[in-house]
Write a protein that holds these residues in place. Structure first.
Motif, mmCIF file in Angstrom:
data_model
loop_
_atom_site.group_PDB
_atom_site.id
_atom_site.type_symbol
_atom_site.label_atom_id
_atom_site.label_comp_id
_atom_site.label_asym_id
_atom_site.label_seq_id
_atom_site.Cartn_x
_atom_site.Cartn_y
_atom_site.Cartn_z
ATOM 1 N N MET A 146 0.849 -1.200 0.000
ATOM 2 C CA MET A 146 0.000 0.000 0.000
ATOM 3 C C MET A 146 0.882 1.246 0.000
ATOM 4 O O MET A 146 1.545 1.548 0.987
ATOM 5 N N PRO A 147 0.932 1.973 -1.135
ATOM 6 C CA PRO A 147 1.826 3.129 -1.236
ATOM 7 C C PRO A 147 1.373 4.299 -0.369
ATOM 8 O O PRO A 147 0.179 4.502 -0.133
ATOM 9 N N THR A 148 2.354 5.048 0.117
ATOM 10 C CA THR A 148 2.101 6.258 0.898
ATOM 11 C C THR A 148 2.696 7.447 0.172
ATOM 12 O O THR A 148 3.823 7.385 -0.315
ATOM 13 N N PHE A 149 1.937 8.535 0.088
ATOM 14 C CA PHE A 149 2.379 9.740 -0.619
ATOM 15 C C PHE A 149 2.321 10.946 0.314
ATOM 16 O O PHE A 149 1.413 11.073 1.136
ATOM 17 N N LYS A 150 3.302 11.838 0.169
ATOM 18 C CA LYS A 150 3.264 13.145 0.808
ATOM 19 C C LYS A 150 2.970 14.162 -0.283
ATOM 20 O O LYS A 150 3.720 14.267 -1.255
ATOM 21 N N ILE A 151 1.882 14.893 -0.122
ATOM 22 C CA ILE A 151 1.444 15.831 -1.164
ATOM 23 C C ILE A 151 1.364 17.234 -0.577
ATOM 24 O O ILE A 151 0.655 17.471 0.407
ATOM 25 N N HIS A 152 2.111 18.130 -1.166
ATOM 26 C CA HIS A 152 2.146 19.538 -0.745
ATOM 27 C C HIS A 152 1.499 20.361 -1.859
ATOM 28 O O HIS A 152 2.030 20.446 -2.965
ATOM 29 N N HIS A 153 0.343 20.946 -1.575
ATOM 30 C CA HIS A 153 -0.461 21.653 -2.577
ATOM 31 C C HIS A 153 -0.681 23.089 -2.095
ATOM 32 O O HIS A 153 -1.304 23.310 -1.062
ATOM 33 N N THR A 154 -0.143 24.049 -2.849
ATOM 34 C CA THR A 154 -0.250 25.464 -2.459
ATOM 35 C C THR A 154 -0.907 26.266 -3.571
ATOM 36 O O THR A 154 -0.483 26.209 -4.726
ATOM 37 N N THR A 155 -1.944 27.000 -3.212
ATOM 38 C CA THR A 155 -2.622 27.918 -4.137
ATOM 39 C C THR A 155 -2.338 29.336 -3.672
ATOM 40 O O THR A 155 -2.601 29.677 -2.514
ATOM 41 N N LYS A 156 -1.783 30.168 -4.565
ATOM 42 C CA LYS A 156 -1.403 31.537 -4.203
ATOM 43 C C LYS A 156 -2.098 32.551 -5.112
ATOM 44 O O LYS A 156 -2.073 32.411 -6.338
ATOM 45 N N TYR A 157 -2.700 33.544 -4.480
ATOM 46 C CA TYR A 157 -3.294 34.667 -5.208
ATOM 47 C C TYR A 157 -2.506 35.935 -4.867
ATOM 48 O O TYR A 157 -2.185 36.181 -3.702
ATOM 49 N N GLU A 158 -2.209 36.738 -5.880
ATOM 50 C CA GLU A 158 -1.642 38.075 -5.679
ATOM 51 C C GLU A 158 -2.520 39.082 -6.395
ATOM 52 O O GLU A 158 -3.060 38.806 -7.471
ATOM 53 N N TYR A 159 -2.681 40.262 -5.773
ATOM 54 C CA TYR A 159 -3.550 41.299 -6.315
ATOM 55 C C TYR A 159 -2.736 42.564 -6.562
ATOM 56 O O TYR A 159 -1.819 42.882 -5.807
ATOM 57 N N ASP A 160 -3.094 43.298 -7.623
ATOM 58 C CA ASP A 160 -2.320 44.491 -7.953
ATOM 59 C C ASP A 160 -2.669 45.683 -7.060
ATOM 60 O O ASP A 160 -2.038 46.733 -7.150
ATOM 61 N N ARG A 161 -3.656 45.527 -6.195
ATOM 62 C CA ARG A 161 -4.023 46.527 -5.194
ATOM 63 C C ARG A 161 -4.768 45.798 -4.081
ATOM 64 O O ARG A 161 -5.249 44.672 -4.285
ATOM 65 N N PRO A 162 -4.884 46.400 -2.920
ATOM 66 C CA PRO A 162 -5.531 45.692 -1.803
ATOM 67 C C PRO A 162 -6.984 45.324 -2.104
ATOM 68 O O PRO A 162 -7.719 46.092 -2.731
#
Length: 313
Positions: free
Chosen positions: A1-17
């Motif tokens: 039974m395989p084991t996986f480490k998954i690192h998932h990052t979603t990043k938003y940047e805005y040009d003004r607040p």
């Protein structure tokens, strides 16, 4: 039974607040017998409280908001998961459509998942369905032939579709990515009144050349008589065994989007998604996607646009 480490990052940047950012996340592993969550941590900019709940489709979902002005938002998931399903198929290839309809009768959710959407190119879908049925008798064989047809007749090309691409447009392009192939398969099978659902997750094949490796992935699950839900991946033309990790299910992508939300303000946003999968042998596969949001001007994040659009690829 395989084991996986998954690192998932979603990043938003805005040009003004921006402010009053309200979001829904479906980045929690789906609770099922095919996988076991060993550890899961979620980190969000500003550490807001996450209200969790189970949605209509049985997915663990979360909602949070950031009321104060901000120019950056990060949603980070760190997951350790073990897939417990067999690498061998366990259902039979003998049950036909008649047996399927007996099981569907009276089950409102299966009935809902067996209804095709109205589209302009339904005649083309019906033609494909007729070809598939002519070569197969059992439900499992029909599903297998459908996956094979999509794999052979549609090209895997990133950047020509996005999360708003319709099945009509996929038929015109004769190409797309995993979410497009999943939607196409759902439309074909539902035209035959076969219950099926969209699945969002990851594929973890350890660099064996499968499409969608290292990124968020999409495939379909189909109701097989005398068995239940069975996953099939038309992007790679394989049945799902222990190399796929499931996050959420639904009628289509809109029910399964890993992160979605709204904010207050006139800002232009840039979105990037990073997925890293670590394997038991120490190998790490990472993919960075600069995501082009439909209907918006695009400004790349700290680098050039690589042509990958929003959603799963």
């Amino acid at each position: 039974m395989p084991t996986f480490k998954i690192h998932h990052t979603t990043k938003y940047e805005y040009d003004r607040p921006v402010s009053e950012s309200m979001n829904e996340v479906k980045i929690f592993p789906y609770q099922c017998r095919e996988q076991e969550t060993l550890q899961h941590d979620v980190f969000i900019t500003g550490q807001p409280e996450i209200a969790t709940y189970t949605d209509y489709w049985g997915n663990k979902s979360g909602s949070f908001n950031l009321l104060h002005p901000h120019k950056f938002l990060s949603v980070e998931s760190r997951l350790i998961i073990r897939t417990t399903s067999s690498s061998q198929l366990e259902f039979n290839f003998h049950s036909g459509l008649d047996q399927l309809q007996k099981e569907v009768a009276g089950n409102l959710q299966l009935i809902e998942l067996a209804a095709a959407d109205p589209i302009a190119a339904q005649e083309e879908i019906s033609r494909i369905a007729a070809v598939i049925v002519a070569e197969s008798t059992s439900v499992a064989a029909i599903v297998e032939k459908c996956s094979e047809y999509i794999f052979k007749h549609f090209k895997y090309i990133k950047g020509i579709t996005n999360i708003e691409t319709t099945v009509d447009e996929i038929l015109e392009h004769r190409a797309g990515v995993c979410q497009d192939f999943a939607h196409l398969m759902l439309q074909i099978l539902r035209s035959l009144r076969i219950p099926c659902r969209y699945v969002s997750g990851y594929i973890c094949p350890n660099k064996n050349g499968m499409r969608g490796q290292g990124a968020t992935h999409a495939w379909a699950e189909v109701w097989i008589p005398e068995f239940g839900w069975a996953g099939i991946d038309p992007t790679n033309n394989v049945w799902v065994t222990n190399k796929h990790v499931k996050l959420s299910v639904g009628r289509n992508f809109c029910d399964c989007s890993p992160v979605k939300g709204t904010f207050k303000g006139p800002a232009v946003q840039a979105l990037s998604v990073v997925v890293a999968v670590s394997y038991e042998n120490g190998e790490v596969f990472e993919e960075v996607n600069k995501v082009h949001l439909p209907g918006q001007p695009y400004e790349p994040m700290n680098g050039a646009d690589n042509g990958v659009f929003a959603g799963q690829q």
